[in-house]
Scaffold this motif. Sequence first.
Motif, short mmCIF file in Angstrom:
data_model
loop_
_atom_site.label_atom_id
_atom_site.label_comp_id
_atom_site.label_asym_id
_atom_site.label_seq_id
_atom_site.Cartn_x
_atom_site.Cartn_y
_atom_site.Cartn_z
N LYS A 121 103.91 30.40 86.83
CA LYS A 121 102.81 30.87 85.98
C LYS A 121 102.85 32.39 85.90
O LYS A 121 102.73 33.07 86.92
N ASP A 152 94.36 37.76 83.57
CA ASP A 152 93.49 36.63 83.22
C ASP A 152 92.04 37.11 83.06
O ASP A 152 91.34 37.32 84.05
N ASP A 203 97.74 37.32 88.52
CA ASP A 203 97.83 35.95 88.00
C ASP A 203 99.23 35.59 87.50
O ASP A 203 99.45 34.48 87.03
N GLU A 213 93.59 28.26 82.13
CA GLU A 213 94.71 28.53 81.22
C GLU A 213 96.07 28.29 81.86
O GLU A 213 97.04 27.98 81.17
N THR A 257 99.12 30.77 90.59
CA THR A 257 97.79 31.12 91.08
C THR A 257 96.83 30.31 90.21
O THR A 257 96.18 30.83 89.31
ZN ZN Z 1 94.62 32.24 85.73
#
Ligand code: ZN
Length: 513
Positions: free
Chosen positions: A279, A284, A302, A363, A388
């Motif tokens: 990710k 974020d 993030d 997300e 995360t």
């Molecule tokens: Zn996030």
Amino acid sequence: MKVYLDTVGDQFLSSELKILTAFQKSSEKKTKSKAKSVELTTVSIDHWKDQGLKEEFHQLKATKNFKATKDEMLSFTGATGETVWVVGLGNPSKIVPEDIRKSVAKVFKSSKSSKFSEIGFDVSGFNVIQDEALTTKLLMEALYLTDYNFTKYKSKKPDNQETKVILSHIEKKNLTKIQKIIDSTKNICESIHVARDFINEAPNVLNSVEYAKRIEADVKKNLKGVKIKILNKAQIKQEKMGMFLSVNAGSAFEPRLVHLTYVPAKSTSKTKHVALVGKGITFDTGGYCVKPGTSMAGMKNDMGGSATVYGAFRAAVLEKAPVKMTCILAITDNAINEHATVPDAIVTARNGKTVEILNTDAEGRLILGDALDYTCDLKPDYIIDAATLTGACLVALGNQVCAVLGNDQNWINEILQAAKDCDEYMWQLPIIEEWRQDIKSKVADLKNIGTPMRAGTAIGAAFLEEFIKNDVKWAHLDVAGVVDSQSHLPYCSPHGASGLIVRTLTHLLLHAK
Ligand code: ZN
Ligand code: BES
Ligand code: MG
């Protein structure tokens, strides 16, 4: 940091700072009155090779108060004016490998703040586990991991003198082996530093486009033979990654999907193929379901999952892993503008499932879902993703323990074992049928959240599982708690990026069957 190996101990003897260890030795003594015995604790430095130093130690008045308990340190000036630090390690039968890392990291930090630039370690004194090679590895991990700071944005840079480290009293017959261990530990820790640098970088600098560029530059410079493909927005559209695009919709920057491929020199049709997926949310905000200010700060981390898997991939390539490896990084920020995805939006994922986005702050699972589906098409034997993903992971496991979940217990066990071998905390959480049901939407196939405040980490994983196909063995790591602020680990910075889990994943890749 420059490392020198010393077999006879003469470089050690002439070093500016000498570091030796002392243990606690317990013995029983019968008392006069009754047949009762009392336990006596004495300090043992029997393992010191240099008689002169031993005598100097015994002549010191301060030794009377020195009990050699864990982390206790005694400092004295030797006959030739050099500084000698005696590090207490406590009872040798109770010392575990992580104690050595911590102890060495602490003493190294102290030596740095005391401005020593030449440090000699009596390796044999740390070899309580009776394995010189492993002891050297622990020592070097601690030194390299501690020898990191992120001072790029400080106008006044600390004087970063290169430290000369002397590893002393190494057995001659082990020299080649020890040198190899030092080189490989350096490769792994340098990759951890690369991951830490990415995580620590400011989010206004490290946007999605820049992040992909920096990875490309690092691959081209350091990872010979690795193929790199970077998908831009148009290509991500062609891939029909509707969930990934929905997260990027409110961004000023294009998304990037970085696709790296490594094939080992001796590869056959039987060679295992492991895919790493990360990710990479460069920041974020939460999107329209905007995060409150206090929870938003820190969200530059993030992209920590992507930095973690990239760090492991990098280290495993440098260390010539015996497996085929794919590394997929899904990169965008989760930002808000007039095009940003609104809650209630319904999008179509790459695998054709429709998803109701009830919370734009969930997300990570959206970008990863599409990335995982793309990865499954590459037909790997195993997938491991790192993200995360949830604040709930911090509630469940604190900021010390990484969560692991997945669809294959043997694969999870292998990962747990790797974490254990590397002394990194990891704990498995279940995915149960009820939680799989909890993400079914009334209006679409899936929704991106489950019941609020319930099993958040596992719900996130259950969502990801919907995008695994072709019977690929998959495991998901929620690294939300461990990517930064590891103040309990002296070889990590208490505030910035930790680089944790890179060692575990590298170990896993290097030992994959
Ligand atoms: Zn996030
Ligand atoms: N990036 C966060 C998770 C996170 C929180 C990481 C705190 C590190 C520290 C993630 O995108 C997120 O916002 N998750 C939501 C999910 C929820 C809306 C279902 C969360 O954890 O609140
Ligand atoms: Mg979020």
